[in-house]
Design a protein around this motif. Structure first.
Motif, PDB file in Angstrom:
ATOM      1  N   ALA A 289       4.293 -16.798  15.729  1.00  0.00           N
ATOM      2  CA  ALA A 289       4.510 -15.975  14.539  1.00  0.00           C
ATOM      3  C   ALA A 289       3.169 -15.602  13.917  1.00  0.00           C
ATOM      4  N   SER A 290       3.092 -14.395  13.389  1.00  0.00           N
ATOM      5  CA  SER A 290       1.876 -13.948  12.730  1.00  0.00           C
ATOM      6  C   SER A 290       2.227 -12.901  11.679  1.00  0.00           C
ATOM      7  N   GLY A 291       1.249 -12.589  10.824  1.00  0.00           N
ATOM      8  CA  GLY A 291       1.432 -11.521   9.852  1.00  0.00           C
ATOM      9  C   GLY A 291       1.568 -11.964   8.414  1.00  0.00           C
ATOM     10  N   GLY A 292       1.615 -13.270   8.191  1.00  0.00           N
ATOM     11  CA  GLY A 292       1.727 -13.745   6.826  1.00  0.00           C
ATOM     12  C   GLY A 292       0.453 -13.481   6.042  1.00  0.00           C
ATOM     13  N   GLY A 293       0.530 -13.684   4.736  1.00  0.00           N
ATOM     14  CA  GLY A 293      -0.643 -13.480   3.902  1.00  0.00           C
ATOM     15  C   GLY A 293      -0.274 -13.449   2.435  1.00  0.00           C
ATOM     16  N   LEU A 294      -1.221 -13.001   1.633  1.00  0.00           N
ATOM     17  CA  LEU A 294      -1.042 -12.911   0.185  1.00  0.00           C
ATOM     18  C   LEU A 294      -0.811 -11.458  -0.194  1.00  0.00           C
ATOM     19  N   VAL A 295       0.209 -11.216  -0.994  1.00  0.00           N
ATOM     20  CA  VAL A 295       0.527  -9.857  -1.413  1.00  0.00           C
ATOM     21  C   VAL A 295       1.040  -9.896  -2.844  1.00  0.00           C
ATOM     22  N   GLN A 296       0.826  -8.825  -3.564  1.00  0.00           N
ATOM     23  CA  GLN A 296       1.338  -8.740  -4.930  1.00  0.00           C
ATOM     24  C   GLN A 296       2.819  -8.386  -4.918  1.00  0.00           C
ATOM     25  N   ALA A 297       3.482  -8.788  -5.975  1.00  0.00           N
ATOM     26  CA  ALA A 297       4.900  -8.447  -6.112  1.00  0.00           C
ATOM     27  C   ALA A 297       5.091  -6.936  -5.999  1.00  0.00           C
ATOM     28  N   GLY A 298       6.113  -6.558  -5.262  1.00  0.00           N
ATOM     29  CA  GLY A 298       6.372  -5.144  -5.022  1.00  0.00           C
ATOM     30  C   GLY A 298       5.745  -4.633  -3.743  1.00  0.00           C
ATOM     31  N   GLY A 299       4.869  -5.418  -3.154  1.00  0.00           N
ATOM     32  CA  GLY A 299       4.186  -5.018  -1.945  1.00  0.00           C
ATOM     33  C   GLY A 299       5.004  -5.285  -0.696  1.00  0.00           C
ATOM     34  N   SER A 300       4.359  -5.043   0.458  1.00  0.00           N
ATOM     35  CA  SER A 300       5.026  -5.177   1.745  1.00  0.00           C
ATOM     36  C   SER A 300       4.183  -5.989   2.716  1.00  0.00           C
ATOM     37  N   LEU A 301       4.855  -6.637   3.641  1.00  0.00           N
ATOM     38  CA  LEU A 301       4.221  -7.334   4.756  1.00  0.00           C
ATOM     39  C   LEU A 301       5.115  -7.172   5.963  1.00  0.00           C
ATOM     40  N   SER A 302       4.505  -7.258   7.147  1.00  0.00           N
ATOM     41  CA  SER A 302       5.269  -7.222   8.381  1.00  0.00           C
ATOM     42  C   SER A 302       4.922  -8.451   9.205  1.00  0.00           C
ATOM     43  N   LEU A 303       5.928  -9.204   9.573  1.00  0.00           N
ATOM     44  CA  LEU A 303       5.744 -10.384  10.411  1.00  0.00           C
ATOM     45  C   LEU A 303       6.094 -10.048  11.850  1.00  0.00           C
ATOM     46  N   LEU A 304       5.347 -10.652  12.759  1.00  0.00           N
ATOM     47  CA  LEU A 304       5.582 -10.445  14.185  1.00  0.00           C
ATOM     48  C   LEU A 304       5.818 -11.783  14.869  1.00  0.00           C
ATOM     49  N   CYS A 305       6.825 -11.829  15.711  1.00  0.00           N
ATOM     50  CA  CYS A 305       7.070 -13.003  16.528  1.00  0.00           C
ATOM     51  C   CYS A 305       6.962 -12.596  17.992  1.00  0.00           C
TER      52      CYS A 305
END
Length: 118
Positions: free
Chosen positions: A5-21
């Motif tokens: 798994a990868s793609g985690g991190g720190l983001v502000q509320a309302g933002g977006s992230l994409s995780l990959l497995c």
């Protein structure tokens, strides 16, 4: 077979992230696969899962904000939009995966930390 798994991190509320497995191995078939998360002090919960024979399912708390990709032969993604502080957790990839030597068994990857700041 290993799940990475990868793609985690720190983001502000309302933002977006994409995780990959990524599913890595020589010969395997993904029966179904999904994402789970565990917040501090809480039990691990299902976030989203998809696969043959099970369809696609989301936790009520993420429905409409998160999208799990259709599992292809080697990976699955989780697009997370409109993130909230209560989405903060370690996210794990897990799947029921068939191999010639072990048949179909449940496998877990290592977690990736998602932190949503307010």
């Amino acid at each position: 077979v290993q799940l990475q798994a990868s793609g985690g991190g720190l983001v502000q509320a309302g933002g977006s992230l994409s995780l990959l497995c990524d599913v890595r191995g020589s010969t395997f078939v993904i029966n179904n696969i999904g994402w789970y998360r565990q917040a501090p002090g809480k039990e691990r919960e299902m976030v989203a899962k998809t696969g043959r024979g099970v369809g696609t399912h989301y936790a009520d708390s993420v429905s409409g904000r998160f999208t799990i990709s259709e599992a292809n032969t080697k990976s699955v993604t989780l697009q997370m939009n409109s993130l909230r502080p209560d989405d903060t957790a370690v996210y794990y990839c897990s799947g029921n995966i068939w191999t010639p030597s072990q048949g179909s068994i449940d496998r877990w990857g290592q977690g990736t930390l998602v932190t949503v700041s307010s």
